[in-house]
Motif scaffolding. Structure first.
Motif, PDB file in Angstrom:
ATOM      1  N   LEU A   1       0.827  -1.208   0.000  1.00  0.00           N
ATOM      2  CA  LEU A   1       0.000   0.000   0.000  1.00  0.00           C
ATOM      3  C   LEU A   1       0.864   1.261   0.000  1.00  0.00           C
ATOM      4  O   LEU A   1       0.508   2.264  -0.637  1.00  0.00           O
ATOM      5  CB  LEU A   1      -0.923  -0.011   1.211  1.00  0.00           C
ATOM      6  N   LEU A   2       2.000   1.224   0.677  1.00  0.00           N
ATOM      7  CA  LEU A   2       2.905   2.368   0.654  1.00  0.00           C
ATOM      8  C   LEU A   2       3.430   2.610  -0.755  1.00  0.00           C
ATOM      9  O   LEU A   2       3.532   3.760  -1.207  1.00  0.00           O
ATOM     10  CB  LEU A   2       4.063   2.117   1.627  1.00  0.00           C
ATOM     11  N   PHE A   3       3.736   1.539  -1.469  1.00  0.00           N
ATOM     12  CA  PHE A   3       4.215   1.674  -2.842  1.00  0.00           C
ATOM     13  C   PHE A   3       3.111   2.219  -3.747  1.00  0.00           C
ATOM     14  O   PHE A   3       3.365   3.037  -4.626  1.00  0.00           O
ATOM     15  CB  PHE A   3       4.702   0.316  -3.351  1.00  0.00           C
ATOM     16  N   ARG A   4       1.883   1.769  -3.548  1.00  0.00           N
ATOM     17  CA  ARG A   4       0.760   2.293  -4.332  1.00  0.00           C
ATOM     18  C   ARG A   4       0.600   3.796  -4.091  1.00  0.00           C
ATOM     19  O   ARG A   4       0.369   4.567  -5.028  1.00  0.00           O
ATOM     20  CB  ARG A   4      -0.521   1.561  -3.940  1.00  0.00           C
ATOM     21  N   PHE A   5       0.709   4.231  -2.841  1.00  0.00           N
ATOM     22  CA  PHE A   5       0.584   5.650  -2.529  1.00  0.00           C
ATOM     23  C   PHE A   5       1.675   6.454  -3.239  1.00  0.00           C
ATOM     24  O   PHE A   5       1.407   7.514  -3.809  1.00  0.00           O
ATOM     25  CB  PHE A   5       0.674   5.849  -1.019  1.00  0.00           C
ATOM     26  N   ALA A   6       2.908   5.946  -3.208  1.00  0.00           N
ATOM     27  CA  ALA A   6       4.020   6.646  -3.861  1.00  0.00           C
ATOM     28  C   ALA A   6       3.788   6.750  -5.366  1.00  0.00           C
ATOM     29  O   ALA A   6       4.025   7.799  -5.978  1.00  0.00           O
ATOM     30  CB  ALA A   6       5.334   5.933  -3.556  1.00  0.00           C
ATOM     31  N   CYS A   7       3.318   5.653  -5.991  1.00  0.00           N
ATOM     32  CA  CYS A   7       3.069   5.673  -7.430  1.00  0.00           C
ATOM     33  C   CYS A   7       1.930   6.622  -7.780  1.00  0.00           C
ATOM     34  O   CYS A   7       1.978   7.310  -8.809  1.00  0.00           O
ATOM     35  CB  CYS A   7       2.740   4.260  -7.919  1.00  0.00           C
ATOM     36  N   THR A   8       0.910   6.683  -6.938  1.00  0.00           N
ATOM     37  CA  THR A   8      -0.210   7.589  -7.196  1.00  0.00           C
ATOM     38  C   THR A   8       0.240   9.041  -7.111  1.00  0.00           C
ATOM     39  O   THR A   8      -0.196   9.881  -7.914  1.00  0.00           O
ATOM     40  CB  THR A   8      -1.350   7.323  -6.203  1.00  0.00           C
ATOM     41  N   CYS A   9       1.102   9.358  -6.155  1.00  0.00           N
ATOM     42  CA  CYS A   9       1.630  10.733  -6.049  1.00  0.00           C
ATOM     43  C   CYS A   9       2.366  11.115  -7.333  1.00  0.00           C
ATOM     44  O   CYS A   9       2.199  12.231  -7.849  1.00  0.00           O
ATOM     45  CB  CYS A   9       2.568  10.838  -4.855  1.00  0.00           C
ATOM     46  N   ALA A  10       3.172  10.186  -7.854  1.00  0.00           N
ATOM     47  CA  ALA A  10       3.873  10.447  -9.115  1.00  0.00           C
ATOM     48  C   ALA A  10       2.875  10.638 -10.244  1.00  0.00           C
ATOM     49  O   ALA A  10       3.025  11.523 -11.103  1.00  0.00           O
ATOM     50  CB  ALA A  10       4.827   9.298  -9.429  1.00  0.00           C
ATOM     51  N   GLY A  11       1.819   9.814 -10.271  1.00  0.00           N
ATOM     52  CA  GLY A  11       0.815   9.937 -11.319  1.00  0.00           C
ATOM     53  C   GLY A  11       0.052  11.242 -11.254  1.00  0.00           C
ATOM     54  O   GLY A  11      -0.238  11.854 -12.293  1.00  0.00           O
ATOM     55  N   VAL A  12      -0.278  11.697 -10.055  1.00  0.00           N
ATOM     56  CA  VAL A  12      -1.002  12.968  -9.907  1.00  0.00           C
ATOM     57  C   VAL A  12      -0.174  14.125 -10.461  1.00  0.00           C
ATOM     58  O   VAL A  12      -0.678  14.986 -11.188  1.00  0.00           O
ATOM     59  CB  VAL A  12      -1.363  13.212  -8.427  1.00  0.00           C
ATOM     60  N   PHE A  13       1.106  14.131 -10.138  1.00  0.00           N
ATOM     61  CA  PHE A  13       1.963  15.204 -10.663  1.00  0.00           C
ATOM     62  C   PHE A  13       2.014  15.171 -12.185  1.00  0.00           C
ATOM     63  O   PHE A  13       1.879  16.205 -12.848  1.00  0.00           O
ATOM     64  CB  PHE A  13       3.369  15.086 -10.092  1.00  0.00           C
ATOM     65  N   LEU A  14       2.206  13.989 -12.767  1.00  0.00           N
ATOM     66  CA  LEU A  14       2.287  13.892 -14.214  1.00  0.00           C
ATOM     67  C   LEU A  14       0.958  14.266 -14.873  1.00  0.00           C
ATOM     68  O   LEU A  14       0.931  14.860 -15.952  1.00  0.00           O
ATOM     69  CB  LEU A  14       2.703  12.481 -14.621  1.00  0.00           C
ATOM     70  N   GLY A  15      -0.156  13.920 -14.213  1.00  0.00           N
ATOM     71  CA  GLY A  15      -1.461  14.299 -14.748  1.00  0.00           C
ATOM     72  C   GLY A  15      -1.671  15.792 -14.725  1.00  0.00           C
ATOM     73  O   GLY A  15      -2.208  16.375 -15.678  1.00  0.00           O
ATOM     74  N   LEU A  16      -1.264  16.455 -13.643  1.00  0.00           N
ATOM     75  CA  LEU A  16      -1.354  17.922 -13.583  1.00  0.00           C
ATOM     76  C   LEU A  16      -0.422  18.564 -14.594  1.00  0.00           C
ATOM     77  O   LEU A  16      -0.700  19.663 -15.093  1.00  0.00           O
ATOM     78  CB  LEU A  16      -1.007  18.400 -12.165  1.00  0.00           C
ATOM     79  N   LEU A  17       0.675  17.887 -14.901  1.00  0.00           N
ATOM     80  CA  LEU A  17       1.651  18.431 -15.839  1.00  0.00           C
ATOM     81  C   LEU A  17       1.149  18.325 -17.279  1.00  0.00           C
ATOM     82  O   LEU A  17       1.317  19.255 -18.073  1.00  0.00           O
ATOM     83  CB  LEU A  17       2.977  17.689 -15.684  1.00  0.00           C
ATOM     84  N   THR A  18       0.530  17.203 -17.631  1.00  0.00           N
ATOM     85  CA  THR A  18       0.076  17.020 -19.008  1.00  0.00           C
ATOM     86  C   THR A  18      -1.172  17.834 -19.316  1.00  0.00           C
ATOM     87  O   THR A  18      -1.320  18.343 -20.429  1.00  0.00           O
ATOM     88  CB  THR A  18      -0.219  15.536 -19.278  1.00  0.00           C
ATOM     89  N   ARG A  19      -2.109  17.940 -18.338  1.00  0.00           N
ATOM     90  CA  ARG A  19      -3.339  18.737 -18.503  1.00  0.00           C
ATOM     91  C   ARG A  19      -4.225  18.229 -19.641  1.00  0.00           C
ATOM     92  O   ARG A  19      -5.096  18.941 -20.106  1.00  0.00           O
ATOM     93  CB  ARG A  19      -3.000  20.216 -18.749  1.00  0.00           C
ATOM     94  N   SER A  20      -4.035  17.031 -20.111  1.00  0.00           N
ATOM     95  CA  SER A  20      -4.811  16.511 -21.238  1.00  0.00           C
ATOM     96  C   SER A  20      -5.185  15.062 -20.956  1.00  0.00           C
ATOM     97  O   SER A  20      -4.314  14.248 -20.631  1.00  0.00           O
ATOM     98  CB  SER A  20      -4.010  16.605 -22.536  1.00  0.00           C
ATOM     99  N   GLU A  21      -6.471  14.735 -21.090  1.00  0.00           N
ATOM    100  CA  GLU A  21      -6.907  13.366 -20.871  1.00  0.00           C
ATOM    101  C   GLU A  21      -6.283  12.418 -21.884  1.00  0.00           C
ATOM    102  O   GLU A  21      -5.864  11.308 -21.542  1.00  0.00           O
ATOM    103  CB  GLU A  21      -8.437  13.288 -20.971  1.00  0.00           C
ATOM    104  N   ASP A  22      -6.236  12.840 -23.144  1.00  0.00           N
ATOM    105  CA  ASP A  22      -5.676  11.978 -24.186  1.00  0.00           C
ATOM    106  C   ASP A  22      -4.198  11.701 -23.941  1.00  0.00           C
ATOM    107  O   ASP A  22      -3.739  10.557 -24.029  1.00  0.00           O
ATOM    108  CB  ASP A  22      -5.862  12.620 -25.564  1.00  0.00           C
ATOM    109  N   ALA A  23      -3.448  12.765 -23.631  1.00  0.00           N
ATOM    110  CA  ALA A  23      -2.018  12.586 -23.386  1.00  0.00           C
ATOM    111  C   ALA A  23      -1.779  11.726 -22.147  1.00  0.00           C
ATOM    112  O   ALA A  23      -0.896  10.852 -22.141  1.00  0.00           O
ATOM    113  CB  ALA A  23      -1.336  13.944 -23.227  1.00  0.00           C
ATOM    114  N   ALA A  24      -2.574  11.948 -21.106  1.00  0.00           N
ATOM    115  CA  ALA A  24      -2.421  11.157 -19.888  1.00  0.00           C
ATOM    116  C   ALA A  24      -2.765   9.693 -20.139  1.00  0.00           C
ATOM    117  O   ALA A  24      -2.107   8.787 -19.620  1.00  0.00           O
ATOM    118  CB  ALA A  24      -3.300  11.723 -18.783  1.00  0.00           C
ATOM    119  N   GLY A  25      -3.800   9.460 -20.961  1.00  0.00           N
ATOM    120  CA  GLY A  25      -4.166   8.091 -21.272  1.00  0.00           C
ATOM    121  C   GLY A  25      -3.076   7.363 -22.033  1.00  0.00           C
ATOM    122  O   GLY A  25      -2.757   6.204 -21.742  1.00  0.00           O
TER     123      GLY A  25
END
Length: 259
Positions: free
Chosen positions: A146-170
């Motif tokens: 679960l700690l690893f999942r939390f760390a990966c989700t934090c990385a994903g949130v940052f990258l999602g805010l960075l891309t700002r596009s659903e298509d690019a994030a997908g």
């Protein structure tokens, strides 16, 4: 109650309602690891040198970690979706703690992952996987997962805010599927070429997978491996702390920044 805790609970509740309102996607996401367990365990297991039952015991911890690494894709897509649709801008205009939105998403994802891990564990038990270590070791393995999942989700949130596009994030999130393939999640790394083995063993997924196999008592720690795999629990905790310490502040900073 502090503003961060209050707002964080509110954002966590929002994310959980989001999952409740789209149950089909949640079920599909959770069924994928089960299908992979059945496919890899029975199709690939018969083709490998180790007997099928032993391979399934080897495989289940790897699939657990690969599923946890999927937090990268989930966090990325949800953050990009909110940003693309203007939800993030509305939150910025409200008196909400800036850290609450990324944290709320990560905590809600952790809750969903905890529930979604149960079917995979049950199917694993049905096909022959067993917890052969102590109860304390098994509890530590679940906590580490679960700690690893939390760390990966934090990385994903940052990258999602960075891309700002659903298509690019997908598209970017789909490419993260290759990460477990470049690890020891599905096969041992002993017979890989030198440079590829080094790359695979420095993959965080390899350290966490080895730690789970060791804590569950499913496989010993391999000899002659890179440091994170030779010391899997310490290596896994180190990777989790590094990923969280890097990407959580970056996610909060990216969210706070006004476009």
């Amino acid at each position: 109650m502090s503003a961060l805790a209050y707002d964080g609970l509110a954002m966590t509740g929002r994310q959980l309602r989001r999952v409740r309102n789209n149950p089909g996607l949640a079920v599909l996401t959770q069924m994928m690891p089960v299908n992979m367990l059945l496919f890899f365990g029975y199709v690939f297991g018969s083709a490998l040198a180790m007997p099928g039952r032993e391979y399934r015991s080897f495989l289940v911890p790897g699939l657990l970690v690969a599923t946890a690494a999927g937090g990268l894709m989930t966090g990325m897509f949800q953050a990009a979706q909110d940003t693309h649709r203007g939800v993030t801008d509305r939150f910025r205009a409200m008196p909400v703690s800036r850290a609450a939105v990324p944290l709320g998403q990560a905590v809600a994802d952790l809750v969903v992952t905890t529930v979604g891990t149960v079917p995979l564990l049950l199917v694993g038990l049905a096909v022959g996987w067993r917890i052969e270590g102590s109860a304390a070791g098994a509890a530590g393995a679940v906590g580490l997962l679960l700690l690893f999942r939390f760390a990966c989700t934090c990385a994903g949130v940052f990258l999602g805010l960075l891309t700002r596009s659903e298509d690019a994030a997908g598209q970017l999130g789909a490419s993260s599927f290759v990460l477990p393939l470049l690890s020891n999640a599905y096969i041992p790394t002993d017979n890989l070429p030198g440079w590829l083995r080094t790359l695979a063993e420095w993959n965080p997924i390899s350290a966490v997978t080895t730690a789970l196999r060791d804590l569950f008592g499913n496989a010993p720690v391999p000899e002659g491996a890179a440091w994170p795999v030779a010391h899997p629990v310490a290596g896994s905790l180190g990777w989790c702390l590094v990923l969280t310490a890097v990407f959580l502040p970056l996610a909060v900073g990216r969210y706070t920044r006004t476009e």
